[in-house]
Design a protein around this motif. Structure first.
Motif, PDB file in Angstrom:
ATOM      1  N   LEU A 266       0.668  -1.179  -0.033  1.00  0.00           N
ATOM      2  CA  LEU A 266       0.097  -0.028  -0.016  1.00  0.00           C
ATOM      3  C   LEU A 266       1.078   1.125  -0.034  1.00  0.00           C
ATOM      4  O   LEU A 266       0.242   2.356  -0.291  1.00  0.00           O
ATOM      5  CB  LEU A 266      -1.077  -0.086   1.317  1.00  0.00           C
ATOM      6  CG  LEU A 266      -2.192  -1.187   1.138  1.00  0.00           C
ATOM      7  CD1 LEU A 266      -2.752  -1.212   2.505  1.00  0.00           C
ATOM      8  CD2 LEU A 266      -2.743  -1.054  -0.055  1.00  0.00           C
ATOM      9  N   HIS A 267       2.053   1.225   0.219  1.00  0.00           N
ATOM     10  CA  HIS A 267       3.098   2.287   0.110  1.00  0.00           C
ATOM     11  C   HIS A 267       3.654   2.355  -1.174  1.00  0.00           C
ATOM     12  O   HIS A 267       4.712   3.156  -1.407  1.00  0.00           O
ATOM     13  CB  HIS A 267       4.123   2.297   1.180  1.00  0.00           C
ATOM     14  CG  HIS A 267       3.762   2.356   2.674  1.00  0.00           C
ATOM     15  ND1 HIS A 267       2.463   3.038   3.066  1.00  0.00           N
ATOM     16  CD2 HIS A 267       4.297   2.373   3.724  1.00  0.00           C
ATOM     17  CE1 HIS A 267       2.476   3.100   4.257  1.00  0.00           C
ATOM     18  NE2 HIS A 267       3.440   2.847   4.685  1.00  0.00           N
ATOM     19  N   ASP A 268       3.117   1.984  -2.050  1.00  0.00           N
ATOM     20  CA  ASP A 268       3.611   1.821  -3.632  1.00  0.00           C
ATOM     21  C   ASP A 268       3.814   3.215  -4.005  1.00  0.00           C
ATOM     22  O   ASP A 268       2.812   4.118  -3.875  1.00  0.00           O
ATOM     23  CB  ASP A 268       2.789   0.994  -4.536  1.00  0.00           C
ATOM     24  CG  ASP A 268       3.008  -0.446  -4.488  1.00  0.00           C
ATOM     25  OD1 ASP A 268       4.054  -0.647  -3.901  1.00  0.00           O
ATOM     26  OD2 ASP A 268       2.195  -1.282  -5.112  1.00  0.00           O
ATOM     27  N   ILE A 269       4.863   3.561  -4.914  1.00  0.00           N
ATOM     28  CA  ILE A 269       5.106   4.627  -5.480  1.00  0.00           C
ATOM     29  C   ILE A 269       5.291   4.393  -6.864  1.00  0.00           C
ATOM     30  O   ILE A 269       5.797   3.423  -7.196  1.00  0.00           O
ATOM     31  CB  ILE A 269       6.337   5.476  -5.002  1.00  0.00           C
ATOM     32  CG1 ILE A 269       6.171   5.830  -3.555  1.00  0.00           C
ATOM     33  CG2 ILE A 269       6.643   6.570  -5.994  1.00  0.00           C
ATOM     34  CD1 ILE A 269       7.355   6.375  -3.127  1.00  0.00           C
ATOM     35  N   THR A 270       4.307   4.828  -7.652  1.00  0.00           N
ATOM     36  CA  THR A 270       4.199   4.305  -9.337  1.00  0.00           C
ATOM     37  C   THR A 270       4.975   5.602 -10.180  1.00  0.00           C
ATOM     38  O   THR A 270       5.166   6.423  -9.788  1.00  0.00           O
ATOM     39  CB  THR A 270       2.563   4.485  -9.807  1.00  0.00           C
ATOM     40  OG1 THR A 270       2.172   5.768  -9.652  1.00  0.00           O
ATOM     41  CG2 THR A 270       1.810   3.455  -9.000  1.00  0.00           C
ATOM     42  N   ASN A 271       5.340   4.802 -11.184  1.00  0.00           N
ATOM     43  CA  ASN A 271       6.128   5.619 -12.257  1.00  0.00           C
ATOM     44  C   ASN A 271       7.257   6.010 -11.844  1.00  0.00           C
ATOM     45  O   ASN A 271       7.786   7.357 -12.270  1.00  0.00           O
ATOM     46  CB  ASN A 271       5.020   6.523 -12.894  1.00  0.00           C
ATOM     47  CG  ASN A 271       3.750   5.928 -13.429  1.00  0.00           C
ATOM     48  OD1 ASN A 271       3.816   4.931 -14.169  1.00  0.00           O
ATOM     49  ND2 ASN A 271       2.911   6.732 -13.098  1.00  0.00           N
ATOM     50  N   GLU A 272       8.133   5.512 -10.897  1.00  0.00           N
ATOM     51  CA  GLU A 272       9.328   6.096 -10.381  1.00  0.00           C
ATOM     52  C   GLU A 272      10.124   6.126 -11.682  1.00  0.00           C
ATOM     53  O   GLU A 272      10.508   5.091 -12.383  1.00  0.00           O
ATOM     54  CB  GLU A 272       9.893   5.193  -9.272  1.00  0.00           C
ATOM     55  CG  GLU A 272      11.311   5.486  -8.911  1.00  0.00           C
ATOM     56  CD  GLU A 272      11.830   4.656  -8.024  1.00  0.00           C
ATOM     57  OE1 GLU A 272      13.064   4.340  -8.014  1.00  0.00           O
ATOM     58  OE2 GLU A 272      11.076   3.633  -7.384  1.00  0.00           O
TER      59      GLU A 272
ATOM     60  N   GLU B  34      -3.465   7.506  -5.367  1.00  0.00           N
ATOM     61  CA  GLU B  34      -4.548   7.879  -4.392  1.00  0.00           C
ATOM     62  C   GLU B  34      -5.045   6.627  -3.613  1.00  0.00           C
ATOM     63  O   GLU B  34      -5.663   6.660  -2.490  1.00  0.00           O
ATOM     64  CB  GLU B  34      -5.868   8.534  -5.013  1.00  0.00           C
ATOM     65  CG  GLU B  34      -6.702   7.632  -5.768  1.00  0.00           C
ATOM     66  CD  GLU B  34      -7.918   8.314  -6.333  1.00  0.00           C
ATOM     67  OE1 GLU B  34      -8.612   8.961  -5.680  1.00  0.00           O
ATOM     68  OE2 GLU B  34      -7.911   8.200  -7.748  1.00  0.00           O
ATOM     69  N   THR B  35      -4.686   5.405  -4.043  1.00  0.00           N
ATOM     70  CA  THR B  35      -4.905   4.116  -3.470  1.00  0.00           C
ATOM     71  C   THR B  35      -3.968   4.016  -2.195  1.00  0.00           C
ATOM     72  O   THR B  35      -4.048   2.968  -1.421  1.00  0.00           O
ATOM     73  CB  THR B  35      -4.918   2.968  -4.402  1.00  0.00           C
ATOM     74  OG1 THR B  35      -3.557   2.963  -4.995  1.00  0.00           O
ATOM     75  CG2 THR B  35      -6.065   3.011  -5.300  1.00  0.00           C
TER      76      THR B  35
ATOM     77  N   PHE C 195      -2.567   8.272   2.312  1.00  0.00           N
ATOM     78  CA  PHE C 195      -3.457   9.114   2.489  1.00  0.00           C
ATOM     79  C   PHE C 195      -4.745   8.822   3.494  1.00  0.00           C
ATOM     80  O   PHE C 195      -5.735   9.493   3.458  1.00  0.00           O
ATOM     81  CB  PHE C 195      -4.079   9.397   0.960  1.00  0.00           C
ATOM     82  CG  PHE C 195      -3.238   9.944  -0.010  1.00  0.00           C
ATOM     83  CD1 PHE C 195      -2.636  11.329   0.127  1.00  0.00           C
ATOM     84  CD2 PHE C 195      -2.690   9.254  -1.055  1.00  0.00           C
ATOM     85  CE1 PHE C 195      -1.834  11.754  -0.799  1.00  0.00           C
ATOM     86  CE2 PHE C 195      -1.610   9.646  -1.885  1.00  0.00           C
ATOM     87  CZ  PHE C 195      -1.376  11.142  -1.743  1.00  0.00           C
ATOM     88  N   ASP C 196      -4.667   7.699   3.944  1.00  0.00           N
ATOM     89  CA  ASP C 196      -5.625   7.269   4.688  1.00  0.00           C
ATOM     90  C   ASP C 196      -5.785   7.995   6.034  1.00  0.00           C
ATOM     91  O   ASP C 196      -4.919   8.349   6.629  1.00  0.00           O
ATOM     92  CB  ASP C 196      -5.668   5.645   5.241  1.00  0.00           C
ATOM     93  CG  ASP C 196      -5.807   4.765   3.921  1.00  0.00           C
ATOM     94  OD1 ASP C 196      -6.313   5.088   2.978  1.00  0.00           O
ATOM     95  OD2 ASP C 196      -5.511   3.362   4.225  1.00  0.00           O
ATOM     96  N   GLY C 197      -7.190   8.493   6.268  1.00  0.00           N
ATOM     97  CA  GLY C 197      -7.441   9.361   7.612  1.00  0.00           C
ATOM     98  C   GLY C 197      -6.895  10.669   7.540  1.00  0.00           C
ATOM     99  O   GLY C 197      -7.188  11.321   8.554  1.00  0.00           O
TER     100      GLY C 197
END
Length: 122
Positions: free
Chosen positions: A5-11, A29-30, A34-36
């Motif tokens: 869930l801590h993925d960072i995309t398009n590095e 946004e997934t 960003f939760d909470g």
């Protein structure tokens, strides 16, 4: 298998040398970063920004994740989900510091955070 869930995309590496790197990436946004944190208006918390900075510092500049001292840090603008981010990291071995600048990848004048911290080599 559960997704990280801590993925960072398009590095993407934009520039790299022995003691510096410029990266571009998106935090989707997934991400549970960003939760909470303001559910109606999601923002990347300051602690999550620093986690990303230290993650890339370790990966590319050989620092430990443990940070003995934050010399200065400034959070200038909020980061929204799916923002394209440019992160510049520079290691100064003589001072044992890493300086960073996190900005909007499409508008370098729109700075999200900047600062420097002491590091310990791995």
């Amino acid at each position: 298998m559960e997704a990280n869930l801590h993925d960072i995309t398009n590095e993407k590496i934009l520039e790299q040398s022995d003691n510096s790197i410029s990266l571009e990436f998106v935090i989707p946004e997934t991400s549970d970063f960003f939760d909470g944190h303001f559910p109606e208006f999601k923002l990347l918390p300051a602690v999550a920004q620093f986690e990303v900075i230290t993650r890339f510092s370790r990966k590319y500049l050989g620092s430990q994740r443990y940070i003995p001292n934050i010399r200065r840090i400034k959070f200038s603008a909020p980061i929204r989900p799916n923002s394209k981010i440019k992160l510049d990291l520079t290691r100064n071995d003589a001072k044992e510091t890493i300086s960073f600048n996190m900005a909007d990848a499409d508008n370098a004048e729109h700075i999200y955070s900047s600062g420097s911290f002491n590091f310990i080599k791995e």
